[in-house]
Each structure stands twice: as structure tokens, then as C-alpha cells.
Scaffold this motif. Structure first.
Motif, PDB file in Angstrom:
ATOM      1  N   ALA A 112       0.851  -1.193   0.000  1.00 33.45           N
ATOM      2  CA  ALA A 112       0.000   0.000   0.000  1.00 33.45           C
ATOM      3  C   ALA A 112       0.885   1.241   0.000  1.00 33.45           C
ATOM      4  N   LEU A 113       0.303   2.300  -0.460  1.00 30.17           N
ATOM      5  CA  LEU A 113       0.969   3.593  -0.462  1.00 30.17           C
ATOM      6  C   LEU A 113       1.030   4.130   0.962  1.00 30.17           C
ATOM      7  N   LEU A 114       2.138   4.803   1.289  1.00 25.77           N
ATOM      8  CA  LEU A 114       2.280   5.443   2.601  1.00 25.77           C
ATOM      9  C   LEU A 114       2.356   6.949   2.383  1.00 25.77           C
ATOM     10  N   ARG A 115       1.437   7.683   3.023  1.00 25.05           N
ATOM     11  CA  ARG A 115       1.440   9.136   2.837  1.00 25.05           C
ATOM     12  C   ARG A 115       1.248   9.822   4.176  1.00 25.05           C
ATOM     13  N   ASP A 116       1.228  11.162   4.116  1.00 28.98           N
ATOM     14  CA  ASP A 116       1.127  12.003   5.316  1.00 28.98           C
ATOM     15  C   ASP A 116       2.339  11.779   6.220  1.00 28.98           C
ATOM     16  N   VAL A 128       0.406   2.184  11.403  1.00 27.27           N
ATOM     17  CA  VAL A 128      -0.318   2.941  10.371  1.00 27.27           C
ATOM     18  C   VAL A 128      -1.797   2.546  10.367  1.00 27.27           C
ATOM     19  N   GLN A 129      -2.574   3.400   9.727  1.00 26.42           N
ATOM     20  CA  GLN A 129      -4.011   3.133   9.573  1.00 26.42           C
ATOM     21  C   GLN A 129      -4.430   3.545   8.169  1.00 26.42           C
ATOM     22  N   ALA A 130      -5.458   2.870   7.664  1.00 23.03           N
ATOM     23  CA  ALA A 130      -5.958   3.166   6.317  1.00 23.03           C
ATOM     24  C   ALA A 130      -6.638   4.528   6.277  1.00 23.03           C
ATOM     25  N   PHE A 148      -2.128   4.464   3.467  1.00 25.58           N
ATOM     26  CA  PHE A 148      -2.008   4.315   4.916  1.00 25.58           C
ATOM     27  C   PHE A 148      -1.171   5.481   5.432  1.00 25.58           C
ATOM     28  N   HIS A 149      -1.489   5.912   6.651  1.00 30.40           N
ATOM     29  CA  HIS A 149      -0.686   6.980   7.243  1.00 30.40           C
ATOM     30  C   HIS A 149      -0.370   6.662   8.708  1.00 30.40           C
ATOM     31  N   PRO A 150       0.662   7.298   9.248  1.00 28.28           N
ATOM     32  CA  PRO A 150       1.091   6.952  10.601  1.00 28.28           C
ATOM     33  C   PRO A 150       0.036   7.312  11.641  1.00 28.28           C
ATOM     34  N   ILE A 151      -0.004   6.522  12.704  1.00 23.51           N
ATOM     35  CA  ILE A 151      -0.855   6.832  13.850  1.00 23.51           C
ATOM     36  C   ILE A 151       0.034   6.908  15.088  1.00 23.51           C
ATOM     37  N   ASP A 152      -0.503   7.552  16.099  1.00 21.10           N
ATOM     38  CA  ASP A 152       0.281   7.824  17.306  1.00 21.10           C
ATOM     39  C   ASP A 152       0.278   6.609  18.230  1.00 21.10           C
TER      40      ASP A 152
END
Ligand SMILES: [Zn+2]
Length: 165
Positions: A112-116, A128-130, A148-152
Motif C-alpha cells: 500500500a501507499l504510505l502518505r502524510d 499505520v491506519q488506512a 495508509f498513514h502513521p498513527i500515534d
């Protein structure tokens, strides 16, 4: 001018192929679920491994994966690549990162693509989360997940996902 008797070695022929893909029963269930923002994997009746997207059989055991398992849209980056080379098929601004994401409860990752996130900050173990398309745009397709982007959440240690690379 080329010699008229010399064999032609290269010919450019523009072509296009259209085809219809029949996803089969297991993938159909997955696609019907993802249309409702649900991620359905399947568990092998032999080894217990959970596959998503499911293919209907376990590649390890050869047994059917009959048990449906609903998974969260959160996961862990188990590996990644950074794309820096332009291509006519890539519409994204370079560089960007693509990751192998292991959803919580799954046994195999998918791409999957990773952004943000800055590409320099992407790392194995990152949580990460969708990020989903708007509800009005949902369809029976994996493209419902934009990226998907990072989560805390704290990184997952390598030992916890090393068998899922
Ligand atoms: Zn199995």
C-alpha cells in the motif's frame, strides 16, 4: 538509408488489451465487504494463518480458508520502498513510499501507499491506519483505501513481525 535487403529488427506496434477478471468466491466476499469499509480476511483450517485479501486456500497447507475473519484497518509497516524514479504511469509527486502492511491479526502483508509522512521518517515497525475514500465513492475495490498513514502508537519491535516479512 538502410539497406533494403537488411532484415528489420525492431517494429513499434501500439497495442492495448482489455480483459474481464473473475475474482472467484473468496475475493468476491472480500470485495463485497470492502465496499462497506470492512476488511475481511480468511483463516486457514489447518495452520490457522489469516490471509487478506483471501484467495480461498492456504498456499502452505493447500486447505480451504473457510473461516471469515474481520480485521481492523490498523497495521504495521514490515518493509517499505521509496520511489524516486519518474514513470509515465506514476501520477504521484516524487519521492513517495510504498509499504508492506501487516494488518493487526493478519499473517501476510500487502502493498500500500504510505502518505502524510516524510519518506525519511518511514521505518519498519511504524504503526499505520488506512485512509479511506469518501463513503459516496466506495466500490468493490481495494482502491477504497487511498493510502495508509502513521498513527500515534509505539513502533512494533522487529521480533514481533519478522516472520511476516
Ligand atoms: Zn494453512
Amino acid at each position: 538509408m538502410a539497406d533494403a535487403n537488411e532484415p528489420v529488427s525492431v517494429v513499434g506496434i501500439p497495442s492495448r488489451v482489455e480483459y474481464t477478471y473473475s475474482p472467484g468466491r473468496a475475493t468476491t466476499r472480500f470485495l463485497r465487504a470492502i465496499e462497506q469499509k470492512r476488511l475481511m480476511g480468511q483463516r486457514c483450517t489447518g495452520c490457522g494463518k489469516v490471509y487478506i485479501p483471501p484467495r480461498g486456500a492456504c498456499p502452505r497447507c493447500g486447505l480451504p480458508t473457510d473461516e471469515e475473519v474481520e480485521l481492523t484497518d490498523k497495521g504495521t509497516v514490515v518493509s517499505f520502498t521509496v520511489v524516486r524514479v519518474p514513470s509515465e504511469n506514476i501520477q504521484l509527486e516524487l519521492p513517495y513510499a510504498a509499504g508492506s502492511i501487516l494488518l493487526d491479526g493478519a499473517d501476510i502483508p500487502f502493498q500500500a501507499l504510505l502518505r502524510d509522512v516524510e519518506v525519511a521518517d518511514v521505518r519498519p515497525g511504524m504503526r499505520v491506519q488506512a485512509v479511506w475514500v469518501d463513503d459516496a465513492e466506495l466500490q468493490p475495490s481495494f482502491t477504497n483505501i487511498k493510502w495508509f498513514h502513521p498513527i500515534d502508537e509505539p513502533d512494533v519491535p522487529f521480533e514481533k513481525f519478522q516472520e511476516h516479512l
